[in-house]
Design a protein around this motif. Structure first.
Motif, short mmCIF file in Angstrom:
data_model
loop_
_atom_site.label_atom_id
_atom_site.label_comp_id
_atom_site.label_asym_id
_atom_site.label_seq_id
_atom_site.Cartn_x
_atom_site.Cartn_y
_atom_site.Cartn_z
N GLU A 34 0.87 -1.26 -0.03
CA GLU A 34 -0.03 0.11 -0.01
C GLU A 34 0.90 1.30 -0.08
OE1 GLU A 34 -4.12 1.55 2.21
OE2 GLU A 34 -2.55 0.55 3.45
N HIS A 37 -0.39 7.56 -4.02
CA HIS A 37 -0.14 7.99 -5.37
C HIS A 37 0.94 9.00 -5.41
CE1 HIS A 37 -0.89 8.69 -9.37
NE2 HIS A 37 -1.66 7.52 -9.55
N LYS A 96 -4.96 7.80 5.51
CA LYS A 96 -6.19 7.15 5.31
C LYS A 96 -7.32 7.43 6.23
CE LYS A 96 -4.64 3.01 5.80
NZ LYS A 96 -4.26 1.38 5.72
N ALA A 101 -6.87 8.98 -0.67
CA ALA A 101 -6.68 7.59 -1.23
C ALA A 101 -5.28 7.03 -1.24
CB ALA A 101 -7.10 7.90 -2.91
N THR A 102 -5.20 5.68 -1.21
CA THR A 102 -4.12 4.96 -1.33
C THR A 102 -3.98 4.05 -2.55
OG1 THR A 102 -4.62 3.44 0.07
CG2 THR A 102 -3.46 5.13 1.09
N ILE A 103 -3.07 3.59 -3.09
CA ILE A 103 -2.79 2.46 -3.96
C ILE A 103 -2.49 1.06 -3.10
CG2 ILE A 103 -1.82 1.31 -5.78
CD1 ILE A 103 -0.89 4.29 -6.60
N PHE A 113 -5.66 -1.91 -6.29
CA PHE A 113 -6.67 -0.90 -6.24
C PHE A 113 -6.36 0.36 -6.29
CE2 PHE A 113 -9.34 1.92 -3.79
CZ PHE A 113 -10.61 1.93 -4.79
N ASP A 114 -6.24 0.95 -7.27
CA ASP A 114 -5.71 2.55 -7.47
C ASP A 114 -7.03 3.41 -7.93
OD1 ASP A 114 -4.85 4.93 -8.06
OD2 ASP A 114 -3.29 4.14 -9.47
N PRO A 115 -7.59 4.03 -6.89
CA PRO A 115 -8.61 4.97 -7.15
C PRO A 115 -8.40 6.06 -8.29
CG PRO A 115 -7.75 5.50 -5.04
CD PRO A 115 -7.14 4.24 -5.53
N GLN A 116 -7.26 6.47 -8.60
CA GLN A 116 -6.83 7.48 -9.45
C GLN A 116 -6.50 6.82 -10.83
OE1 GLN A 116 -3.71 10.05 -8.09
NE2 GLN A 116 -4.92 10.34 -5.85
#
Length: 117
Positions: A34, A37, A96, A101-103, A113-116
Motif C-alpha cells: 500500500e 499515489h 487514510k 486515497a492510497t494504492i 486498487f488505484d482509485p486514481q
C-alpha cells in the motif's frame, strides 16, 4: 532547523499543486502492499540524504507508517546538512483516516486498487 509537521490534507494540496515531492521512507514490502499515489520510495533502512531527488523548485515531504520514521529521516537530513524539515504527521495511517486515497494490493487476489487510475 526543526521538524515541520503537515496534516495529510495540507500535504496532499502541496503535492497536487506540484509544490512538493512525497518521499516514502517505509520498507519495500510496506510500499508494495500500500502506498500514496506518486510517492517515491527511499527506505529508512538504506536511507542516504545525498541520494534524494532535490528539486530547487519543490519542497520535499517525508512520510512513513505513523510518523516516527519520517521524523527520523528529517533528523538524518538535517544532520547531513540537507535542508529538509517536513513530514506528514501520523504517516499513511493519518492519511487514510483523513479519507485520502492510497494504492493497495488485495492480498487474497493480488489485484491492485488505484482509485486514481
Amino acid at each position: 532547523m526543526s521538524l515541520r509537521e503537515l496534516d495529510p490534507k495540507t500535504a496532499l494540496k502541496a503535492l497536487q499543486s506540484n509544490e512538493a515531492i512525497l518521499i516514502d521512507v517505509r520498507e519495500p514490502r510496506e510500499y508494495a502492499s500500500e502506498r500514496i499515489h506518486g510517492a517515491l520510495l527511499f527506505p529508512l533502512s538504506t536511507f542516504d540524504p545525498a541520494a534524494l531527488p532535490i528539486d530547487k523548485n519543490r519542497g520535499m515531504i517525508f512520510h512513513c507508517g505513523s510518523g516516527k520514521r519520517s521524523a527520523d529521516a528529517v533528523a538524518r537530513c538535517q544532520a547531513a546538512g540537507v535542508p529538509i524539515d517536513t513530514h506528514v504527521r501520523g504517516g499513511i495511517l493519518a492519511w487514510k483516516q483523513a479519507g485520502l486515497a492510497t494504492i493497495a494490493i488485495d492480498p487474497a487476489t493480488g489485484a491492485m486498487f488505484d482509485p486514481q487510475a
